[in-house]
Design a protein around this motif. Structure first.
Motif, PDB file in Angstrom:
ATOM      1  N   VAL A 187       0.873  -1.174   0.000  1.00 13.81           N
ATOM      2  CA  VAL A 187       0.000   0.000   0.000  1.00 13.81           C
ATOM      3  C   VAL A 187       0.910   1.224   0.000  1.00 13.81           C
ATOM      4  O   VAL A 187       1.551   1.537   1.007  1.00 13.81           O
ATOM      5  CB  VAL A 187      -0.927   0.010   1.234  1.00 13.81           C
ATOM      6  CG1 VAL A 187      -1.796   1.266   1.222  1.00 13.81           C
ATOM      7  CG2 VAL A 187      -1.775  -1.246   1.282  1.00 13.81           C
ATOM      8  N   PHE A 188       0.980   1.918  -1.135  1.00 10.68           N
ATOM      9  CA  PHE A 188       1.957   2.987  -1.296  1.00 10.68           C
ATOM     10  C   PHE A 188       1.459   4.345  -0.823  1.00 10.68           C
ATOM     11  O   PHE A 188       2.248   5.249  -0.600  1.00 10.68           O
ATOM     12  CB  PHE A 188       2.384   3.081  -2.770  1.00 10.68           C
ATOM     13  CG  PHE A 188       3.022   1.831  -3.276  1.00 10.68           C
ATOM     14  CD1 PHE A 188       4.227   1.379  -2.743  1.00 10.68           C
ATOM     15  CD2 PHE A 188       2.429   1.065  -4.261  1.00 10.68           C
ATOM     16  CE1 PHE A 188       4.831   0.211  -3.200  1.00 10.68           C
ATOM     17  CE2 PHE A 188       3.009  -0.101  -4.724  1.00 10.68           C
ATOM     18  CZ  PHE A 188       4.216  -0.533  -4.191  1.00 10.68           C
ATOM     19  N   GLY A 189       0.155   4.506  -0.681  1.00 14.49           N
ATOM     20  CA  GLY A 189      -0.364   5.792  -0.260  1.00 14.49           C
ATOM     21  C   GLY A 189      -0.275   6.820  -1.368  1.00 14.49           C
ATOM     22  O   GLY A 189      -0.453   6.502  -2.555  1.00 14.49           O
ATOM     23  N   LYS A 190       0.041   8.070  -1.010  1.00 12.77           N
ATOM     24  CA  LYS A 190       0.131   9.154  -1.967  1.00 12.77           C
ATOM     25  C   LYS A 190       1.515   9.815  -1.870  1.00 12.77           C
ATOM     26  O   LYS A 190       2.140   9.772  -0.794  1.00 12.77           O
ATOM     27  CB  LYS A 190      -0.953  10.203  -1.704  1.00 12.77           C
ATOM     28  CG  LYS A 190      -2.372   9.682  -1.849  1.00 12.77           C
ATOM     29  CD  LYS A 190      -3.379  10.792  -1.568  1.00 12.77           C
ATOM     30  CE  LYS A 190      -4.809  10.281  -1.742  1.00 12.77           C
ATOM     31  NZ  LYS A 190      -5.801  11.371  -1.484  1.00 12.77           N
ATOM     32  N   PRO A 191       1.978  10.427  -2.939  1.00 14.09           N
ATOM     33  CA  PRO A 191       3.251  11.149  -2.863  1.00 14.09           C
ATOM     34  C   PRO A 191       3.216  12.212  -1.770  1.00 14.09           C
ATOM     35  O   PRO A 191       2.257  12.993  -1.670  1.00 14.09           O
ATOM     36  CB  PRO A 191       3.385  11.783  -4.254  1.00 14.09           C
ATOM     37  CG  PRO A 191       2.586  10.901  -5.144  1.00 14.09           C
ATOM     38  CD  PRO A 191       1.426  10.439  -4.314  1.00 14.09           C
ATOM     39  N   VAL A 192       4.252  12.230  -0.962  1.00 11.60           N
ATOM     40  CA  VAL A 192       4.327  13.189   0.134  1.00 11.60           C
ATOM     41  C   VAL A 192       4.757  14.557  -0.382  1.00 11.60           C
ATOM     42  O   VAL A 192       5.302  14.677  -1.477  1.00 11.60           O
ATOM     43  CB  VAL A 192       5.300  12.712   1.226  1.00 11.60           C
ATOM     44  CG1 VAL A 192       4.812  11.409   1.830  1.00 11.60           C
ATOM     45  CG2 VAL A 192       6.710  12.545   0.649  1.00 11.60           C
ATOM     46  N   SER A 193       4.507  15.566   0.415  1.00  7.56           N
ATOM     47  CA  SER A 193       4.878  16.922   0.025  1.00  7.56           C
ATOM     48  C   SER A 193       6.359  17.162   0.263  1.00  7.56           C
ATOM     49  O   SER A 193       7.005  16.463   1.048  1.00  7.56           O
ATOM     50  CB  SER A 193       4.062  17.956   0.792  1.00  7.56           C
ATOM     51  OG  SER A 193       4.270  17.795   2.188  1.00  7.56           O
TER      52      SER A 193
END
Length: 322
Positions: free
Chosen positions: A312-318
């Motif tokens: 589960v990679f999630g979303k690109p972080v800021s």
């Protein structure tokens, strides 16, 4: 949990981080000039942000082979030898007067203990495939005593820019079995502006082999898809592979991150956390060809695993520093 600097290396696309037994992380990536292969190393991932790059190979100055557009180098340690896989434009393969990118796959190796010593690197030549066509983004992994390669290649008989293939290797620079196509762009999200499957990366865990790959044009449409197969299955049988019908990692406008892709995998410093390494831009609008926009930056973030053993990679972080 370590807080990683992001971006950890600016203006480096197609990033690859290898954690070696000597305690160093080794980093390779495409440079904006596309004219050389650099390595940097550090004892921590954040240390790569400040590590001095070392040029260990340069493009050929004489027109012919490996003379332009050096892309996506990956460093691997196989049976006590260092290998770097990369692709290069070679004008000798250009069949239409320069209108295409006549890239092929190549390999260099070094048997020195320290790969930062540029004097040890020698050219092993082209990694040839049965179809003499545009090919790129080769990566290797070992499973059950076999060395396998996955790469992207254009089949002139199939519409689109590139498909994904797998083969067993005779040695680290020679394909030893008939390549098998395991993915071609079929979903809409794989065909935005360009029909592309490229940039494969492999992680073996939980009895499975997972291959992530990048799809669509290298702008905000770029995203990551995934294939999987049981590690006990015949990986050279296309029917062993299942492709998810949705991206597993894509642009995150909320965090101002666009076009994540061409990822690799590594481990945290304590070895407990799986990390995804990828490139991303922090703006959407690009002047001209996205290929020549230098601001694809290397990002690193942890990811988790669900109850079914899938990543589960999630979303690109800021970005967390200016």
């Amino acid at each position: 949990m370590t807080n990683y600097i992001n971006p950890v290396v600016v203006q480096r696309a197609d990033p690859f981080i290898y954690k070696h037994s000597d305690g160093y992380y080794y980093f390779s990536a495409s440079v904006p000039e596309y004219d050389r292969i650099e390595l940097r190393r550090a004892k921590t991932i954040n240390g790569l942000a400040h590590a001095t790059p070392r040029t260990i190979w340069k493009k050929h100055e004489t027109p012919g082979v490996m003379d332009n557009l050096i892309w996506a180098p990956e460093i691997h340690w196989i049976d006590g030898v260092w290998y770097i896989y990369f692709e290069a434009e070679s004008t000798v393969f250009n069949s239409n007067g320069g209108a295409d990118h006549p890239h092929r796959m190549f390999c260099i190796s070094s048997d020195l203990e320290n790969p930062m010593d540029f004097s040890g690197w020698v050219e092993k030549g082209q990694i040839e495939t049965p179809i003499d066509s545009f090919s790129l983004d080769e990566t290797v992994f070992e499973l059950n005593g076999n060395l396998m390669m996955v790469w992207a290649q254009k089949d002139p008989a199939i519409e689109g820019s590139s498909n994904l293939y797998i083969a067993q290797m005779k040695n680290p620079w020679t394909i030893g079995s008939e390549p098998v196509m395991i993915s071609t762009p079929t979903f809409d999200w794989e065909k935005r502006r360009f029909a592309v499957n490229e940039g494969p990366a492999v992680i073996v865990k939980n009895g499975m082999v997972f291959i992530t790959y990048s799809a669509s044009a290298t702008d905000e449409n770029y995203c990551v898809g995934m294939l999987y197969a049981k590690d006990s299955s015949d990986l050279l049988n296309a029917d062993s592979w299942t492709k998810l019908d949705h991206p597993v990692f894509e642009s995150n406008p909320e965090n101002h991150q666009y076009g994540p892709g061409h990822n690799s995998f590594t481990k945290s410093e304590d070895g407990r956390q799986d990390l995804i390494v990828y490139h991303c831009r922090d703006y959407k609008d690009i002047d001209g060809d996205p290929l020549y926009d230098p601001n694809r930056h290397t990002m690193v973030q942890p990811f988790t695993w669900d109850q079914n053993g899938f990543p589960v990679f999630g979303k690109p972080v800021s970005n967390n520093y200016d």
